[in-house]
Scaffold this active site. Structure first.
Site, PDB file in Angstrom:
ATOM      1  N   GLY A   9       0.813  -1.202   0.000  1.00  0.00           N
ATOM      2  CA  GLY A   9       0.000   0.000   0.000  1.00  0.00           C
ATOM      3  C   GLY A   9       0.849   1.254   0.000  1.00  0.00           C
ATOM      4  N   LEU A  11       1.447   3.688   2.354  1.00  0.00           N
ATOM      5  CA  LEU A  11       2.341   3.854   3.494  1.00  0.00           C
ATOM      6  C   LEU A  11       3.338   2.701   3.578  1.00  0.00           C
ATOM      7  CD1 LEU A  11       3.268   5.279   6.075  1.00  0.00           C
ATOM      8  CD2 LEU A  11       1.466   4.031   7.305  1.00  0.00           C
ATOM      9  N   TYR A 128     -16.500   3.326   7.742  1.00  0.00           N
ATOM     10  CA  TYR A 128     -15.039   3.265   7.738  1.00  0.00           C
ATOM     11  C   TYR A 128     -14.483   3.695   9.097  1.00  0.00           C
ATOM     12  CZ  TYR A 128     -10.229   4.826   7.036  1.00  0.00           C
ATOM     13  OH  TYR A 128      -8.879   5.039   7.180  1.00  0.00           O
ATOM     14  N   LYS A 132     -12.433   1.488  11.972  1.00  0.00           N
ATOM     15  CA  LYS A 132     -11.103   1.884  12.454  1.00  0.00           C
ATOM     16  C   LYS A 132     -11.127   2.059  13.975  1.00  0.00           C
ATOM     17  CE  LYS A 132      -7.898   2.527  10.319  1.00  0.00           C
ATOM     18  NZ  LYS A 132      -6.827   1.575   9.871  1.00  0.00           N
ATOM     19  N   TRP A 153      -5.325  12.424   6.028  1.00  0.00           N
ATOM     20  CA  TRP A 153      -5.119  13.026   4.712  1.00  0.00           C
ATOM     21  C   TRP A 153      -3.758  12.632   4.121  1.00  0.00           C
ATOM     22  CZ3 TRP A 153      -7.449  18.563   4.015  1.00  0.00           C
ATOM     23  CH2 TRP A 153      -8.741  18.614   4.540  1.00  0.00           C
TER      24      TRP A 153
END
Length: 303
Positions: A9, A11, A128, A132, A153
């Site tokens: 992904g 990150l 979502y 989380k 962001w």
């Protein structure tokens, strides 16, 4: 050795790049060793002795989660609990990535534009954010040796994100409409990755717990887009110099989920840790756009 889940992904890929540059041994897994399958995680871990596990695996399709909450929950909640359970069994510290979307429902902070601290009550507005928030609780219930890093962001070189979308739109359109009534903090994956590296290298001096980690300052998406254009023009990666950025309201873009109108995170806690330096979001963005790596990204988007 560091084990990164979700290593392909945005990150995770940035972490792989940073660790490679710093000659840190790591292994990365993606869907082939899904965090939703505890047995698969346990099987993969056999014969390995990680010093740290970093859970970057996440279901991030905010709108789609409203109709597919079970998949979102499987990754963001059950998956987080699975990797935390395994980390606890192995006696390995865990870094888990969470989100500003655990806030933003009906609460005083959003109404008064007060940055959220690590102890602010969770108030997710959609599926979502809910999953989380459940993931944070699952991690804390399965191991004591955890760092939960809330961020917001995010943008980076290796995945779909607002900066790259804007570069593509500005190069191909006469104008773009950008929401001006949602405020948060744009965050370069590089900033978060460097904080993670600092925690790994100094974790014996850093208390376990929850930390907010973003760049500094706050902006609307409209503000963000304006700075992207300014720095991209300066860097010479925009062919179209005349694209007009127009502000618009969230109500003009109907969405299955209400997005937070204010989700700025208070970073006072993480900034007390020696060696942690968080840049202003504009500084971080300019560094990102002026990097040689952005050229390959933007050229791909122009095709």
């Amino acid at each position: 050795m560091i084990w990164i889940t979700g290593s392909k992904g945005m990150l995770g890929s940035e972490l792989c790049r940073l660790f490679t540059e710093n000659k840190i041994e790591f292994t990365g897994t993606g869907r082939e060793v899904s965090v939703t399958d505890y047995n698969a995680l346990e099987t993969f871990s056999k014969g390995k002795t990680p010093d740290f596990i970093i859970n970057c695996a996440s279901y991030t399709e905010v709108d789609r989660a409203e109709k597919d909450i079970e998949t979102a929950r499987a990754v963001n909640s059950t998956g987080a609990g699975n990797i935390a359970r395994l980390a606890g069994k192995l006696g390995v510290p865990l870094i888990h990535i969470s989100s500003d979307y655990v806030f933003g429902g009906t609460d005083g902070n959003e109404r008064q534009n007060i940055p959220y601290t690590e102890t602010s009550p969770l108030s997710p507005a959609g599926a979502y954010g809910l999953t989380k928030a459940e993931g944070e609780k699952a991690v804390a219930s399965e191991t004591d040796a955890f760092y939960i890093l809330r961020t917001a962001w995010l943008y980076g070189f290796y995945g779909d994100n607002f900066v790259c979308k804007m570069l593509s739109a500005m190069n191909s359109k006469e104008s773009v409409n950008v929401v001006c009534d949602q405020k948060g903090t744009p965050t370069n994956c590089s900033t978060l990755s460097k904080v993670i590296l600092n925690i790994i290298q100094n974790h014996t001096k850093i208390p376990y717990g929850i930390y907010n980690v973003t760049d500094l300052g706050e902006a609307t998406w409209f503000d963000f887009a304006g700075e992207i254009q300014k720095f991209a023009l300066k860097a010479g990666i925009l062919k179209n110099e005349s694209c007009i950025i127009k502000p618009c309201k969230s109500s003009e873009y109907p969405s299955p989920v209400k997005r937070p109108s204010y989700s700025v995170l208070d970073k006072s806690k993480i900034m007390k840790i020696p060696g942690i330096i968080l840049p202003q979001w504009q500084e971080s963005l300019e560094s990102f756009i002026s990097s040689p790596l952005i050229n390959a990204v933007s050229l791909n988007l122009k095709k």
